[in-house]
Design a protein around this motif. Structure first.
Motif, mmCIF file in Angstrom:
data_model
loop_
_atom_site.group_PDB
_atom_site.id
_atom_site.type_symbol
_atom_site.label_atom_id
_atom_site.label_comp_id
_atom_site.label_asym_id
_atom_site.label_seq_id
_atom_site.Cartn_x
_atom_site.Cartn_y
_atom_site.Cartn_z
ATOM 1 N N GLU A 237 9.224 6.888 5.864
ATOM 2 C CA GLU A 237 10.835 6.895 4.768
ATOM 3 C C GLU A 237 10.571 6.506 3.168
ATOM 4 O O GLU A 237 11.415 7.151 2.687
ATOM 5 N N ILE A 238 9.739 5.634 3.850
ATOM 6 C CA ILE A 238 9.552 5.347 1.454
ATOM 7 C C ILE A 238 9.104 6.278 1.184
ATOM 8 O O ILE A 238 9.174 5.802 0.345
ATOM 9 N N MET A 239 8.355 6.664 0.855
ATOM 10 C CA MET A 239 7.149 7.898 0.647
ATOM 11 C C MET A 239 8.547 9.357 0.685
ATOM 12 O O MET A 239 8.368 10.054 -0.461
ATOM 13 N N PHE B 271 1.019 9.903 6.162
ATOM 14 C CA PHE B 271 1.222 10.758 4.624
ATOM 15 C C PHE B 271 0.391 11.581 4.198
ATOM 16 O O PHE B 271 0.075 11.224 3.079
ATOM 17 N N ARG C 165 13.771 -2.087 -0.372
ATOM 18 C CA ARG C 165 12.678 -1.070 0.595
ATOM 19 C C ARG C 165 12.027 -2.740 1.682
ATOM 20 O O ARG C 165 12.540 -2.585 2.574
ATOM 21 N N THR D 100 0.946 -1.600 -0.535
ATOM 22 C CA THR D 100 0.009 -0.020 -0.380
ATOM 23 C C THR D 100 1.093 1.185 0.266
ATOM 24 O O THR D 100 0.617 2.429 -0.625
ATOM 25 N N TYR D 101 2.104 1.225 0.598
ATOM 26 C CA TYR D 101 3.203 2.282 -0.002
ATOM 27 C C TYR D 101 3.454 2.034 -1.063
ATOM 28 O O TYR D 101 4.815 3.110 -1.173
ATOM 29 N N ASN D 102 3.492 1.616 -1.939
ATOM 30 C CA ASN D 102 4.206 1.532 -3.009
ATOM 31 C C ASN D 102 5.715 1.426 -2.964
ATOM 32 O O ASN D 102 6.218 1.514 -3.779
ATOM 33 N N ALA D 103 5.962 0.135 -1.570
ATOM 34 C CA ALA D 103 7.525 0.434 -1.055
ATOM 35 C C ALA D 103 8.430 -0.526 -2.884
ATOM 36 O O ALA D 103 7.481 -1.563 -2.661
ATOM 37 N N SER E 45 13.870 -2.346 4.782
ATOM 38 C CA SER E 45 13.539 -2.498 6.016
ATOM 39 C C SER E 45 11.913 -3.406 6.476
ATOM 40 O O SER E 45 11.966 -3.505 8.359
ATOM 41 N N LEU F 200 7.525 4.197 9.194
ATOM 42 C CA LEU F 200 7.905 3.625 7.663
ATOM 43 C C LEU F 200 7.582 4.555 7.327
ATOM 44 O O LEU F 200 7.915 4.277 5.741
ATOM 45 N N PRO F 201 5.838 5.033 6.941
ATOM 46 C CA PRO F 201 5.617 5.352 5.340
ATOM 47 C C PRO F 201 6.022 6.146 4.839
ATOM 48 O O PRO F 201 6.939 6.197 3.641
ATOM 49 N N ARG G 144 -0.596 6.827 -3.680
ATOM 50 C CA ARG G 144 -0.455 6.283 -2.174
ATOM 51 C C ARG G 144 -1.819 7.188 -2.158
ATOM 52 O O ARG G 144 -1.027 8.489 -1.357
#
Lengths: 307, 261
Positions: free
Chosen positions: B107-109, B156, A216, A209-212, A220, B104-105, B81
Motif C-alpha cells: 500500500e505504502i509503495m 515488494f 502514512r 525502511t518502506y520510506n513511508a 497506518s 502494508l508495504p 526500497r
C-alpha cells in the motif's frame, strides 16, 4: 448472572444504610414537631414520618423514585417541570461540548506529537487550564459570550426560518457547550498524545525502511495504535462534559437543565427534587459512558485488538 | 555465477554520542557482498553486528566512510526500497490480518490493488502460510508470526533481505525448521541475504560467507567463505566440513575476546 448476587448484596447494604440514615437525619424535625404539640412519638410513627416528609434532610430512596416517576412519566416532556425536558437541555449541551472538546483534543494531540514547538508550548497551557476551578470560570464564559451575542446555537431568526420556531435547547446552548468542552478536551489530549506516541522504535523503523511519509505513518501506524487510548479518554471526557454542562447551568440563563433543577431545588429546600435531578444526571452519565464502552468493544473487536 | 557487488562498505566508522561519553560502535569496516550471497554477521553482543546491518539499511548514519547498496548511497537505496528488513520481533500490526500486514508495504509503495493480492498470495506460499492470511497475528504462534514478517519483507520484490536475529526469540526446534525453510527460500528466489546471529551453527548452516565481528570497537575480525554446497540438508551439520568451518568461526570469536582481556 455471575455478578447478580454480589451486585444485589451491595445494593441491599446501601439501601439499609440509606433508610437508617434517613430515619436518623430526619428525626430531629419529627421530635421538634412533637415537642411543640406536646405529644410523644413511638418508634413506628417516627420511622413512618421520617420516610415521608415533604422536605427531608435526606429523602428516602422510594421518595426519590416516586419523584423521578412523577417528573418523567406523568409530566408532558415539554413541561418546565419534566425531568425529560431538563435532561434533554443538559444532554444537548453535553453532547455538543463533547464533540467540540474531543475534536479539539485530538487536533491538539496531533499537533503536539508532530510539532516540537507545540509539544513545548501547548501542554503547560492545557494543564494550567485544568487547574482553574470550573465553577469560577463558567460564569465569566457565560457573561463574555452573551456580551458578544454568541449564546444560541441557532439564532431566533435562523431557527424560526428552519423549524418554524426556536427549540428550547438551542437557547443559551453555546456557552454551556464551551464550558463542557473545556472539561472534556484535556483527557483527550493527554490520552491521544500517549496513544499516538505508543508505537515503539521498531515499528517506526519498519515504516522508515518502506520510506513511508509522515502522513502514512500517522494513518497506518499512529492512529490505529492510539485507538485503545482514545476510548479511555473519551469515557473520561464524556463524564467531564456532563459535569461542565451541569455546572454551566448554574449560571446560564434561562434557568433550565438538570443543573438548574438542582439550583432551584436548593433555593426552595426541595431536597427530593435535588436528589431526583442528581439521579437523572448519574443515569445519564452511566448511559453515555456505557455507549462509548459498547462502541469501544465493537471497534477493538473489529480491529482484532480484543481477544 | 555473477559476481556483482550489491553491498559495499568502505572504511566505515560509527560513533554514538551518549551521555556517558562516546561509544565506538563500528571501526574500519570494509566488506563486499556479492549478489546472491548469504552473509551472516556473527559476534558477541556489543560487537556492532546489528548496528552494521542498520547502517546498511540507512537506519543509522555512519560517522565516516560509506555504504553503497546497489551502487547507490545507502540512504538513497532505502528511498528506492532496495531491501526488505526483518526485525528481531515480528512486529505485526495487531489490528491487521496476516494478509493486511503483508499488504502494508505494498500500500505504502503504491502497488495496484490487483497486484497487491497476487504478491501476498505468492509470498504466503513462500513462507508456508497459505490459509492463514485471514487470521490475526495473535492467533498465530511466534514462529508463524516471524514467518509472516519475512513474507512482509519479501512482498515488494526487493533483491536484498536484511535480517536482524529474526529467530533469536524462538526455540531451537522451530529455529531449525525455519532455517531450513529460509535456505529453500533463498535458493528459490536468489536474493542477497544479510543475516545477524549469535549462533555459530546457525551462521555456518545458512551462510555462503561468515563475517566474524568482535567488540569495543566493533570491527570485522575474520571473513570466512563457506565451502559447503548450496544444497544443505539439516544433517550436513554433522559432517567434518561443517565442523571445520564452525571451528574456525569459534577461533575467530575467541581471538576477538582475547583482545578484551
Amino acid at each position: 448472572m455471575r455478578n447478580f448476587f454480589p451486585v444485589i448484596t451491595v445494593v441491599a447494604a446501601i439501601m439499609v444504610i440509606w433508610y437508617g440514615a434517613s430515619v436518623w437525619m430526619n428525626s430531629k424535625w419529627v421530635y421538634d414537631q412533637a415537642a411543640r404539640a406536646g405529644t410523644e412519638v413511638s418508634f413506628g410513627e417516627l420511622v413512618k414520618d421520617t420516610w415521608s416528609q415533604e422536605r427531608p434532610v435526606l429523602p428516602a430512596p422510594h421518595q426519590i423514585v416516586a419523584e423521578l416517576y412523577k417528573s418523567t412519566v406523568e409530566k408532558k416532556i415539554t413541561s418546565k417541570r419534566s425531568l425529560v425536558f431538563h435532561g434533554w437541555i443538559t444532554l444537548s449541551a453535553t453532547l455538543l461540548g463533547f464533540i467540540f472538546g474531543t475534536g479539539m483534543g485530538i487536533l491538539l494531540a496531533i499537533g503536539i506529537v508532530h510539532n516540537r514547538a507545540m509539544d513545548m508550548s501547548v501542554m503547560p497551557w492545557a494543564i494550567a487550564s485544568q487547574t482553574v476551578p470550573i465553577i469560577a470560570i463558567a460564569p465569566m464564559i457565560v457573561v463574555v459570550m452573551s456580551t458578544i451575542g454568541a449564546t444560541d446555537f441557532l439564532g431566533k431568526g435562523a431557527a424560526t426560518a428552519l423549524f418554524g420556531y426556536q427549540p428550547a435547547f438551542m437557547q443559551g446552548l453555546l456557552p454551556k457547550a464551551v464550558i463542557a468542552a473545556y472539561l472534556s478536551f484535556f483527557p483527550v489530549v493527554v490520552g491521544m498524545v500517549k496513544g499516538l506516541r505508543s508505537p515503539d522504535n521498531m515499528q517506526l523503523d519498519l515504516l522508515k525502511t518502506y520510506n513511508a511519509s509522515k502522513s502514512r505513518t500517522f494513518w497506518s501506524l499512529r492512529l490505529p495504535s492510539s485507538t485503545p487510548y482514545l476510548f479511555t479518554s473519551l469515557k473520561i471526557g464524556m463524564a467531564g462534559a456532563l459535569v461542565g454542562a451541569i455546572v454551566s447551568e448554574l449560571s446560564a440563563s434561562p434557568l433550565r437543565g438538570l443543573g438548574a433543577r438542582m439550583l432551584t431545588g436548593s433555593y426552595y429546600g426541595q431536597t427530593i427534587q435535588i436528589w431526583a435531578a442528581l439521579f437523572a444526571a448519574a443515569a445519564m452519565a452511566a448511559t453515555l459512558v456505557g455507549i462509548i464502552g459498547m462502541i469501544e468493544r465493537y471497534s477493538l473487536q473489529r480491529m482484532g485488538m480484543a481477544k | 555465477m555473477t559476481t556483482e557487488t550489491v553491498i559495499k562498505a568502505e572504511n566505515l566508522d560509527l560513533t554514538f554520542h551518549t551521555n556517558d561519553g562516546d561509544v565506538h560502535a563500528l571501526k574500519d569496516i570494509n566488506l563486499d557482498i556479492q549478489k546472491g550471497d548469504f552473509v551472516s554477521f556473527i559476534g558477541p553482543s556489543g560487537c556492532g553486528k546489528t548496528t552494521f546491518l542498520r547502517t546498511i539499511a540507512a537506519l543509522e548514519t555512519p560517522t565516516a566512510g560509506s555504504v553503497c547498496v546497489n551502487g547507490m548511497p545507502a540512504d538513497e537505496a532505502r528511498k528506492n526500497r532496495a531491501y526488505g528488513y526483518v526485525f528481531q520481533a515480528a512486529g505485526l500490526y495487531p489490528w491487521r490480518t496476516i494478509r493486511g500486514n503483508i499488504r502494508l508495504p505494498l500500500e505504502i509503495m503504491g502497488f495496484p490493488k490487483k497486484e497487491q493480492e497476487d504478491h501476498i498470495s505468492k509470498v504466503l506460499d513462500l513462507v508456508d502460510l497459505r490459509g492463514f492470511g485471514k487470521k490475526f497475528p495473535w492467533q498465530l504462534s511466534g514462529g508463524m508470526q516471524q514467518r509472516a514478517s519475512i513474507a512482509r519483507a519479501l512482498a515488494f520484490n526487493a533483491d536484498i533481505l536484511l535480517m536482524d536475529e529474526p529467530f533469536g526469540a524462538l526455540d531451537e526446534i522451530v529455529r531449525d525448521h525455519l532455517n531450513e525453510q529460509l535456505l529453500k527460500l533463498w535458493d528459490r528466489t536468489n536474493k542477497t541475504i544479510a543475516f545477524v546471529t549469535h549462533s555459530i551453527p546457525e551462521a555456518v548452516y545458512l551462510s555462503t560467507k561468515i563475517v566474524v565481528m568482535s567488540p569495543r570497537p566493533g570491527r570485522i575480525s575474520d571473513v570466512i567463505e563457506s565451502t559447503l554446497p548450496r544444497e544443505r540438508p539439516l544433517d550436513i551439520r554433522d559432517t567434518k566440513e561443517f565442523l571445520d568451518i564452525a571451528h574456525r568461526v569459534r577461533e575467530g570469536l575467541r581471538a576477538g575476546h582475547a583482545y578484551d582481556e
